[in-house]
Design a protein around this motif. Structure first.
Motif, PDB file in Angstrom:
ATOM      1  N   ASP A  84      99.420  67.332  21.619  1.00 47.00           N
ATOM      2  CA  ASP A  84      98.162  67.878  22.132  1.00 47.00           C
ATOM      3  C   ASP A  84      97.024  67.818  21.113  1.00 47.00           C
ATOM      4  N   ASP A  85      97.313  67.410  19.902  1.00 49.57           N
ATOM      5  CA  ASP A  85      96.257  67.291  18.899  1.00 49.57           C
ATOM      6  C   ASP A  85      95.837  65.836  18.674  1.00 49.57           C
ATOM      7  N   THR A  86      96.127  64.976  19.645  1.00 47.39           N
ATOM      8  CA  THR A  86      95.731  63.572  19.556  1.00 47.39           C
ATOM      9  C   THR A  86      94.657  63.281  20.586  1.00 47.39           C
ATOM     10  N   PHE A  87      93.969  62.177  20.402  1.00 41.93           N
ATOM     11  CA  PHE A  87      92.954  61.724  21.347  1.00 41.93           C
ATOM     12  C   PHE A  87      93.289  60.293  21.743  1.00 41.93           C
ATOM     13  N   PRO A  88      94.171  60.130  22.724  1.00 38.20           N
ATOM     14  CA  PRO A  88      94.574  58.773  23.112  1.00 38.20           C
ATOM     15  C   PRO A  88      93.475  58.080  23.905  1.00 38.20           C
ATOM     16  N   ARG A  89      93.173  56.871  23.535  1.00 36.91           N
ATOM     17  CA  ARG A  89      92.220  56.053  24.301  1.00 36.91           C
ATOM     18  C   ARG A  89      93.041  55.238  25.295  1.00 36.91           C
ATOM     19  N   LEU A  90      93.327  55.840  26.438  1.00 35.64           N
ATOM     20  CA  LEU A  90      94.187  55.187  27.417  1.00 35.64           C
ATOM     21  C   LEU A  90      93.582  53.893  27.931  1.00 35.64           C
ATOM     22  N   ASP A  91      92.260  53.805  27.954  1.00 38.36           N
ATOM     23  CA  ASP A  91      91.631  52.553  28.380  1.00 38.36           C
ATOM     24  C   ASP A  91      92.002  51.413  27.423  1.00 38.36           C
ATOM     25  N   VAL A  92      92.022  51.684  26.137  1.00 34.13           N
ATOM     26  CA  VAL A  92      92.393  50.674  25.141  1.00 34.13           C
ATOM     27  C   VAL A  92      93.895  50.404  25.203  1.00 34.13           C
ATOM     28  N   ILE A  93      94.690  51.461  25.300  1.00 35.67           N
ATOM     29  CA  ILE A  93      96.148  51.311  25.363  1.00 35.67           C
ATOM     30  C   ILE A  93      96.554  50.505  26.593  1.00 35.67           C
ATOM     31  N   ALA A  94      95.897  50.753  27.727  1.00 33.64           N
ATOM     32  CA  ALA A  94      96.213  50.019  28.956  1.00 33.64           C
ATOM     33  C   ALA A  94      95.952  48.523  28.780  1.00 33.64           C
ATOM     34  N   ARG A  95      94.871  48.170  28.097  1.00 34.55           N
ATOM     35  CA  ARG A  95      94.580  46.744  27.862  1.00 34.55           C
ATOM     36  C   ARG A  95      95.659  46.102  26.982  1.00 34.55           C
ATOM     37  N   VAL A  96      96.108  46.816  25.967  1.00 36.83           N
ATOM     38  CA  VAL A  96      97.165  46.296  25.093  1.00 36.83           C
ATOM     39  C   VAL A  96      98.458  46.113  25.894  1.00 36.83           C
ATOM     40  N   LEU A  97      98.802  47.099  26.708  1.00 34.51           N
ATOM     41  CA  LEU A  97     100.034  47.022  27.486  1.00 34.51           C
ATOM     42  C   LEU A  97      99.996  45.891  28.509  1.00 34.51           C
ATOM     43  N   GLU A  98      98.835  45.640  29.096  1.00 39.11           N
ATOM     44  CA  GLU A  98      98.728  44.544  30.067  1.00 39.11           C
ATOM     45  C   GLU A  98      99.165  43.219  29.454  1.00 39.11           C
ATOM     46  N   LYS A  99      98.868  43.034  28.184  1.00 43.40           N
ATOM     47  CA  LYS A  99      99.225  41.788  27.499  1.00 43.40           C
ATOM     48  C   LYS A  99     100.706  41.731  27.146  1.00 43.40           C
ATOM     49  N   ARG A 100     101.372  42.884  27.086  1.00 39.94           N
ATOM     50  CA  ARG A 100     102.756  42.926  26.597  1.00 39.94           C
ATOM     51  C   ARG A 100     103.768  43.339  27.657  1.00 39.94           C
ATOM     52  N   MET A 101     103.355  43.510  28.888  1.00 40.68           N
ATOM     53  CA  MET A 101     104.260  44.019  29.916  1.00 40.68           C
ATOM     54  C   MET A 101     105.378  43.056  30.272  1.00 40.68           C
ATOM     55  N   SER A 102     105.286  41.804  29.851  1.00 40.38           N
ATOM     56  CA  SER A 102     106.381  40.877  30.134  1.00 40.38           C
ATOM     57  C   SER A 102     107.580  41.133  29.223  1.00 40.38           C
ATOM     58  N   THR A 103     107.386  41.941  28.189  1.00 39.95           N
ATOM     59  CA  THR A 103     108.475  42.281  27.281  1.00 39.95           C
ATOM     60  C   THR A 103     109.399  43.281  27.966  1.00 39.95           C
ATOM     61  N   ASP A 104     110.702  42.996  27.958  1.00 40.82           N
ATOM     62  CA  ASP A 104     111.647  43.903  28.604  1.00 40.82           C
ATOM     63  C   ASP A 104     111.650  45.282  27.969  1.00 40.82           C
ATOM     64  N   SER A 105     111.742  45.331  26.666  1.00 40.20           N
ATOM     65  CA  SER A 105     111.767  46.600  25.949  1.00 40.20           C
ATOM     66  C   SER A 105     110.668  46.568  24.904  1.00 40.20           C
ATOM     67  N   LEU A 106     109.834  47.579  24.922  1.00 35.61           N
ATOM     68  CA  LEU A 106     108.713  47.627  23.991  1.00 35.61           C
ATOM     69  C   LEU A 106     108.587  49.040  23.454  1.00 35.61           C
ATOM     70  N   PHE A 107     108.561  49.160  22.139  1.00 34.08           N
ATOM     71  CA  PHE A 107     108.314  50.443  21.491  1.00 34.08           C
ATOM     72  C   PHE A 107     107.120  50.244  20.589  1.00 34.08           C
ATOM     73  N   MET A 108     106.108  51.058  20.786  1.00 37.94           N
ATOM     74  CA  MET A 108     104.918  50.976  19.941  1.00 37.94           C
ATOM     75  C   MET A 108     104.730  52.333  19.289  1.00 37.94           C
ATOM     76  N   GLY A 109     104.362  52.328  18.030  1.00 37.64           N
ATOM     77  CA  GLY A 109     104.128  53.573  17.342  1.00 37.64           C
ATOM     78  C   GLY A 109     103.877  53.318  15.877  1.00 37.64           C
ATOM     79  N   HIS A 110     103.834  54.388  15.145  1.00 38.90           N
ATOM     80  CA  HIS A 110     103.615  54.297  13.706  1.00 38.90           C
ATOM     81  C   HIS A 110     104.748  55.039  13.017  1.00 38.90           C
ATOM     82  N   LEU A 111     105.405  54.380  12.110  1.00 40.56           N
ATOM     83  CA  LEU A 111     106.502  54.980  11.369  1.00 40.56           C
ATOM     84  C   LEU A 111     106.093  55.094   9.921  1.00 40.56           C
TER      85      LEU A 111
END
Length: 115
Positions: A84-111
């Motif tokens: 709840d202390d984040t500000f996700p830009r879902l519009d930007v995230i949606a554009r990134v996901l559109e390009k990668r949705m052909s991937t069967d398994s996708l994990f995105m994040g920061h480690l």
């Protein structure tokens, strides 16, 4: 971020807030919290109740597992978990996901590996 609809009102994007079982300090507090949650559910249809654990910081792993099960059982294509202390830009995230949705398994994040 919910006050900025241009960042999350996208076709095919559904926002859900996940809440486990409530454990108030007394019955009155418990009942008041449940009423507020029910009011929010009716008003916005954006809460998913996960009753398999008590809502607490110590149960975050159980909450995440319950969320993944809910998403799988509800047949969603993608799940994004954020605090709840984040500000996700879902519009930007949606554009990134559109390009990668052909991937069967996708994990995105920061480690962080240097901690």
């Amino acid at each position: 971020w919910m006050h900025f609809p241009e960042t999350f009102r996208l076709d095919g994007v559904e926002i859900k807030f996940f809440i486990g079982a409530i454990n108030g300090s007394n019955q009155t507090e418990h009942d008041n919290m449940e009423l507020r949650i029910q009011d929010e559910m009716v008003a916005n249809n954006d809460i998913a109740r996960l009753g398999s654990f008590i809502e607490s910081y110590h149960n975050l792993t159980l909450k995440t597992i319950a969320m993944v099960k809910y998403v799988h059982d509800s047949d969603y294509d993608v799940m994004m978990k954020c605090d709840d202390d984040t500000f996700p830009r879902l519009d930007v995230i949606a554009r990134v996901l559109e390009k990668r949705m052909s991937t069967d398994s996708l994990f995105m994040g920061h480690l962080k590996s240097d901690v």
